[in-house]
Design an enzyme around this catalytic site. Sequence first.
Site, PDB file in Angstrom:
ATOM      1  N   GLY A  45      46.306  48.330  52.883  1.00  0.00           N
ATOM      2  CA  GLY A  45      45.218  47.371  52.938  1.00  0.00           C
ATOM      3  C   GLY A  45      43.959  48.037  53.466  1.00  0.00           C
ATOM      4  O   GLY A  45      43.757  49.239  53.303  1.00  0.00           O
ATOM      5  N   ARG A  46      43.106  47.260  54.112  1.00  0.00           N
ATOM      6  CA  ARG A  46      41.842  47.816  54.608  1.00  0.00           C
ATOM      7  C   ARG A  46      42.061  48.986  55.563  1.00  0.00           C
ATOM      8  O   ARG A  46      41.442  50.041  55.436  1.00  0.00           O
ATOM      9  CB  ARG A  46      41.046  46.719  55.339  1.00  0.00           C
ATOM     10  N   ILE A  47      42.955  48.783  56.541  1.00  0.00           N
ATOM     11  CA  ILE A  47      43.171  49.828  57.552  1.00  0.00           C
ATOM     12  C   ILE A  47      43.878  51.026  56.935  1.00  0.00           C
ATOM     13  O   ILE A  47      43.525  52.184  57.215  1.00  0.00           O
ATOM     14  CB  ILE A  47      43.958  49.267  58.746  1.00  0.00           C
TER      15      ILE A  47
ATOM     16  N   ARG B  28      53.085  46.665  48.504  1.00  0.00           N
ATOM     17  CA  ARG B  28      53.720  45.698  47.606  1.00  0.00           C
ATOM     18  C   ARG B  28      53.358  45.975  46.150  1.00  0.00           C
ATOM     19  O   ARG B  28      54.142  45.731  45.248  1.00  0.00           O
ATOM     20  CB  ARG B  28      53.323  44.274  47.994  1.00  0.00           C
TER      21      ARG B  28
ATOM     22  N   THR C  89      50.302  51.550  64.687  1.00  0.00           N
ATOM     23  CA  THR C  89      49.177  50.830  65.299  1.00  0.00           C
ATOM     24  C   THR C  89      49.055  49.430  64.705  1.00  0.00           C
ATOM     25  O   THR C  89      48.012  48.794  64.838  1.00  0.00           O
ATOM     26  CB  THR C  89      47.856  51.598  65.084  1.00  0.00           C
TER      27      THR C  89
ATOM     28  N   ARG D 118      52.014  46.433  64.191  1.00  0.00           N
ATOM     29  CA  ARG D 118      52.752  45.457  64.984  1.00  0.00           C
ATOM     30  C   ARG D 118      54.061  46.075  65.446  1.00  0.00           C
ATOM     31  O   ARG D 118      54.748  46.752  64.676  1.00  0.00           O
ATOM     32  CB  ARG D 118      53.031  44.175  64.190  1.00  0.00           C
TER      33      ARG D 118
ATOM     34  N   GLU E 256      56.162  43.443  73.378  1.00  0.00           N
ATOM     35  CA  GLU E 256      54.946  43.672  74.160  1.00  0.00           C
ATOM     36  C   GLU E 256      54.684  42.532  75.148  1.00  0.00           C
ATOM     37  O   GLU E 256      54.841  41.361  74.792  1.00  0.00           O
ATOM     38  CB  GLU E 256      53.777  43.801  73.177  1.00  0.00           C
TER      39      GLU E 256
ATOM     40  N   HIS F 108      47.845  49.107  73.447  1.00  0.00           N
ATOM     41  CA  HIS F 108      47.291  48.238  72.402  1.00  0.00           C
ATOM     42  C   HIS F 108      45.754  48.330  72.371  1.00  0.00           C
ATOM     43  O   HIS F 108      45.046  47.353  72.608  1.00  0.00           O
ATOM     44  CB  HIS F 108      47.720  46.783  72.608  1.00  0.00           C
TER      45      HIS F 108
ATOM     46  N   GLY G 169      43.959  49.340  69.605  1.00  0.00           N
ATOM     47  CA  GLY G 169      43.485  49.439  68.227  1.00  0.00           C
ATOM     48  C   GLY G 169      42.088  48.900  67.994  1.00  0.00           C
ATOM     49  O   GLY G 169      41.251  49.547  67.362  1.00  0.00           O
TER      50      GLY G 169
END
Length: 328
Positions: A159-161, A181, A241, A243, A272, A290, A292
């Site tokens: 995706g974007r990241i 996917r 980075t 989940r 977490e 965390h 990010g």
Amino acid sequence: MSAPRLKVVLTRRLPDAVETRMRELFDAELNLSDRPMDRAALEAAVQRADVLVPTITDTIDAALIAAAGDQLKMIANFGAGVDHIDIDAAVGRGLIVTNTPGVLTEDTADLTMALILAVSRRIVEGAQVVAEGRFEGWSPTWMTGRKLWGKRLGIVGMGRIGQALARRAKAFGMQVHYHNRKPVPAMIAEELGATYWDDLDQMLARMDLISLNCPATRETHHLLSAERLARLQPHAILINTARGELIDEAALSDAVARRAIAGVGLDVYEHEPAIHPGLLGHANVVLLPHLGSATLEARQDMGDRVIANIQTFHNGHRPPDRVIPAML
């Protein structure tokens, strides 16, 4: 006579400029202690709020949504991920749910690349040696790591990241591979020089580094199970980075203990803020708290998106970042 202002309840402290603007526009209730609300506090909040502004530290499940008062109309999440919100239950109740996509893309990709460098080049370990006064001078065989140039990076989730990370990796001379996917558009794949794998298991077995950049869903829970971790090459490095739930942390701890994996870099954790004790105390495991989206710019932009979503909804229009089950 002017209409009453929306009652907006923030579950955590947000940047000062965001909170100030919230107070100007809405009847905003702040959380100045910045401690996560317990269950009772969340239940009370949804009984009085027109709009709830939660974060990843809040569990907005079906039971909480069912306990909400009739006045609750919107859940405006401060963050891109919405796996802590039961979207089906919210939509079924007629609630609008929004998030803040896009604004943390570059920052998270930066941090992912930083972890790749930190683990590959033993940066944290080396800095600790200097800080503890144990540096005795350069040696040709000491503190050697792995170069990135020419290495194969497997990105799980394009995706974007994932795409932002791929651009950085390409600049470092890495070979970009990915599992998603579905393949990204041909123009993007060509720009990134990216090779698509429809079979995740086959890709995992051939990569030098793996980066997880996909959302947490029912399908991706423990995506990297003990069986999949066993497919990684012994010299492979794993970065997460996205989940924490994507990795079976107990299985990963076992792999680290057996030296079945060369290095690990984590910014998120399965339970977490708790971290599996088996991941602590290893020189080849870099653990971050965390971070990010932890830049001043990203957090401000996230707050601005929350405000824009609430204001758009209040004006009677569809919020730009509305989340619906079909998107997940």
